[in-house]
Design a protein around this motif. Structure first.
Motif, PDB file in Angstrom:
ATOM      1  N   GLN A  95       0.130  -0.024 -13.630  1.00 36.78           N
ATOM      2  CA  GLN A  95       1.439  -0.662 -13.946  1.00 36.78           C
ATOM      3  C   GLN A  95       2.200  -0.947 -12.710  1.00 36.78           C
ATOM      4  OE1 GLN A  95       1.982   2.576 -16.853  1.00 36.78           O
ATOM      5  NE2 GLN A  95       2.644   0.823 -18.415  1.00 36.78           N
ATOM      6  N   ALA A  96       2.103   0.041 -11.984  1.00 37.41           N
ATOM      7  CA  ALA A  96       2.845  -0.125 -10.555  1.00 37.41           C
ATOM      8  C   ALA A  96       2.434  -1.128  -9.702  1.00 37.41           C
ATOM      9  CB  ALA A  96       2.750   1.386  -9.837  1.00 37.41           C
ATOM     10  N   LEU A  97       0.955  -1.293  -9.734  1.00 35.90           N
ATOM     11  CA  LEU A  97       0.438  -2.489  -9.109  1.00 35.90           C
ATOM     12  C   LEU A  97       0.899  -3.626  -9.651  1.00 35.90           C
ATOM     13  CD1 LEU A  97      -1.725  -3.493  -7.156  1.00 35.90           C
ATOM     14  CD2 LEU A  97      -3.336  -3.298  -8.965  1.00 35.90           C
ATOM     15  N   VAL A  98       1.008  -4.086 -10.929  1.00 36.32           N
ATOM     16  CA  VAL A  98       1.605  -5.180 -11.642  1.00 36.32           C
ATOM     17  C   VAL A  98       3.034  -5.430 -11.285  1.00 36.32           C
ATOM     18  CG1 VAL A  98       2.075  -6.227 -13.842  1.00 36.32           C
ATOM     19  CG2 VAL A  98       0.053  -4.978 -13.492  1.00 36.32           C
ATOM     20  N   MET A  99       3.919  -4.258 -11.294  1.00 36.09           N
ATOM     21  CA  MET A  99       5.162  -4.439 -10.782  1.00 36.09           C
ATOM     22  C   MET A  99       5.240  -4.884  -9.226  1.00 36.09           C
ATOM     23  SD  MET A  99       6.880  -1.039 -12.392  1.00 36.09           S
ATOM     24  CE  MET A  99       8.410  -1.218 -11.752  1.00 36.09           C
ATOM     25  N   ASP A 100       4.444  -4.314  -8.655  1.00 39.82           N
ATOM     26  CA  ASP A 100       4.348  -4.603  -6.909  1.00 39.82           C
ATOM     27  C   ASP A 100       4.030  -6.124  -6.770  1.00 39.82           C
ATOM     28  OD1 ASP A 100       4.759  -3.435  -4.266  1.00 39.82           O
ATOM     29  OD2 ASP A 100       3.051  -4.410  -4.067  1.00 39.82           O
ATOM     30  N   PHE A 101       2.786  -6.514  -7.739  1.00 38.64           N
ATOM     31  CA  PHE A 101       2.556  -7.871  -7.351  1.00 38.64           C
ATOM     32  C   PHE A 101       3.485  -8.664  -7.662  1.00 38.64           C
ATOM     33  CE2 PHE A 101       1.502 -11.934  -9.550  1.00 38.64           C
ATOM     34  CZ  PHE A 101       0.396 -12.421  -8.760  1.00 38.64           C
TER      35      PHE A 101
ATOM     36  N   LEU B  23       0.690  -1.172   0.147  1.00 37.45           N
ATOM     37  CA  LEU B  23       0.061   0.056   0.087  1.00 37.45           C
ATOM     38  C   LEU B  23       0.891   1.107  -0.024  1.00 37.45           C
ATOM     39  CD1 LEU B  23      -2.898  -0.771   2.372  1.00 37.45           C
ATOM     40  CD2 LEU B  23      -3.003  -0.689  -0.063  1.00 37.45           C
ATOM     41  N   ILE B  24       1.972   1.264   0.637  1.00 37.11           N
ATOM     42  CA  ILE B  24       3.105   2.288   0.659  1.00 37.11           C
ATOM     43  C   ILE B  24       3.777   2.418  -0.710  1.00 37.11           C
ATOM     44  CG2 ILE B  24       4.860   3.235   1.834  1.00 37.11           C
ATOM     45  CD1 ILE B  24       3.921   1.492   4.157  1.00 37.11           C
ATOM     46  N   LEU B  25       4.164   1.277  -1.239  1.00 38.97           N
ATOM     47  CA  LEU B  25       5.070   1.466  -2.369  1.00 38.97           C
ATOM     48  C   LEU B  25       4.603   1.521  -3.661  1.00 38.97           C
ATOM     49  CD1 LEU B  25       8.041  -1.181  -1.411  1.00 38.97           C
ATOM     50  CD2 LEU B  25       7.959   0.941  -1.141  1.00 38.97           C
ATOM     51  N   ILE B  26       3.361   1.128  -3.991  1.00 40.85           N
ATOM     52  CA  ILE B  26       2.670   1.276  -5.309  1.00 40.85           C
ATOM     53  C   ILE B  26       2.822   2.620  -5.837  1.00 40.85           C
ATOM     54  CG2 ILE B  26       0.404   0.985  -6.597  1.00 40.85           C
ATOM     55  CD1 ILE B  26       0.130  -1.671  -4.975  1.00 40.85           C
ATOM     56  N   PRO B  27       2.356   3.716  -5.004  1.00 43.76           N
ATOM     57  CA  PRO B  27       2.631   5.191  -5.422  1.00 43.76           C
ATOM     58  C   PRO B  27       3.903   5.405  -5.515  1.00 43.76           C
ATOM     59  CG  PRO B  27       0.928   5.046  -3.407  1.00 43.76           C
ATOM     60  CD  PRO B  27       1.544   3.634  -3.710  1.00 43.76           C
ATOM     61  N   VAL B  28       5.002   4.822  -4.818  1.00 42.85           N
ATOM     62  CA  VAL B  28       6.205   5.267  -4.974  1.00 42.85           C
ATOM     63  C   VAL B  28       6.830   4.899  -6.335  1.00 42.85           C
ATOM     64  CG1 VAL B  28       8.681   4.829  -4.315  1.00 42.85           C
ATOM     65  CG2 VAL B  28       6.939   5.429  -2.566  1.00 42.85           C
ATOM     66  N   PHE B  29       6.535   3.451  -6.641  1.00 44.13           N
ATOM     67  CA  PHE B  29       6.873   2.950  -7.896  1.00 44.13           C
ATOM     68  C   PHE B  29       6.424   3.606  -9.296  1.00 44.13           C
ATOM     69  CE2 PHE B  29       7.305  -1.750  -6.143  1.00 44.13           C
ATOM     70  CZ  PHE B  29       8.408  -1.261  -5.728  1.00 44.13           C
ATOM     71  N   ALA B  30       4.960   4.094  -9.007  1.00 44.71           N
ATOM     72  CA  ALA B  30       4.274   4.827 -10.101  1.00 44.71           C
ATOM     73  C   ALA B  30       4.968   6.234 -10.270  1.00 44.71           C
ATOM     74  CB  ALA B  30       2.821   5.118  -9.706  1.00 44.71           C
ATOM     75  N   TRP B  31       5.216   6.708  -9.398  1.00 40.87           N
ATOM     76  CA  TRP B  31       6.094   7.859  -9.466  1.00 40.87           C
ATOM     77  C   TRP B  31       7.376   7.798 -10.044  1.00 40.87           C
ATOM     78  CZ3 TRP B  31      10.359   9.496  -5.999  1.00 40.87           C
ATOM     79  CH2 TRP B  31      10.829  10.735  -6.437  1.00 40.87           C
ATOM     80  N   TRP B  32       8.350   7.077  -9.223  1.00 31.70           N
ATOM     81  CA  TRP B  32       9.650   6.845  -9.695  1.00 31.70           C
ATOM     82  C   TRP B  32       9.855   6.424 -11.222  1.00 31.70           C
ATOM     83  CZ3 TRP B  32      13.953   8.678  -8.057  1.00 31.70           C
ATOM     84  CH2 TRP B  32      15.047   8.111  -8.826  1.00 31.70           C
TER      85      TRP B  32
END
Length: 152
Positions: A114-120, A98-107
């Protein structure tokens, strides 16, 4: 019943510092490689976000494990069963996602989807890694006081 620790006597804050340091050093290496593969970015670009994610994870780790061990100390059944270890890993990784998905999307400048898929894929790896690391850590250093039979 559990096996005796290979390196006994690690308790309290010292145990947490050793745990977090070992866990995160290995996690940074694994996350850098995974993010590099998932994002098609360089090792440097992926490594920076892996270190950022690690710093976030350290803070979450301290908070989550403190709360988990307080809960665990109130349980009548002691020890760390497969079910308890699974609950620990899922709770930790779910909160971190829940914390990292927005970080991945931004970075990586990608959508939240797409960030959710990466985080998955990262979560899938880290669920197994967290479970295995905790099992190995407890085998090497012994269970924390909260999981041992008798008074703490």
């Amino acid at each position: 019943m559990h096996s005796p620790a290979l390196i006994p006597g690690l308790y309290g804050l010292r145990r947490r510092v050793v745990y977090v340091t070992l866990y995160e050093l290995l996690a940074i290496v694994a996350a850098t490689i995974g993010l590099m593969c998932l994002s098609n970015q360089s090792v440097g670009h992926s490594g920076v976000v892996a270190v950022l994610a690690s710093a976030i994870a350290v803070l979450w780790n301290v908070l989550f494990n403190t709360l988990f061990e307080r809960w665990e100390a109130r349980q009548t059944v002691r020890g760390r069963s497969l079910r308890r270890r699974m609950a620990h890993a899922i709770g930790f990784e779910g909160g971190l996602a829940l914390i990292l998905i927005p970080v991945f999307a931004w970075w990586f400048n990608v959508s939240l989807w797409q960030a959710l898929v990466m985080d998955f894929w990262m979560v899938l790896f880290f669920l197994l890694y967290t479970f295995g690391f905790n099992w190995a850590f407890d085998r090497i250093f012994g269970l924390p006081a909260s999981a041992c039979a008798g008074p703490t």
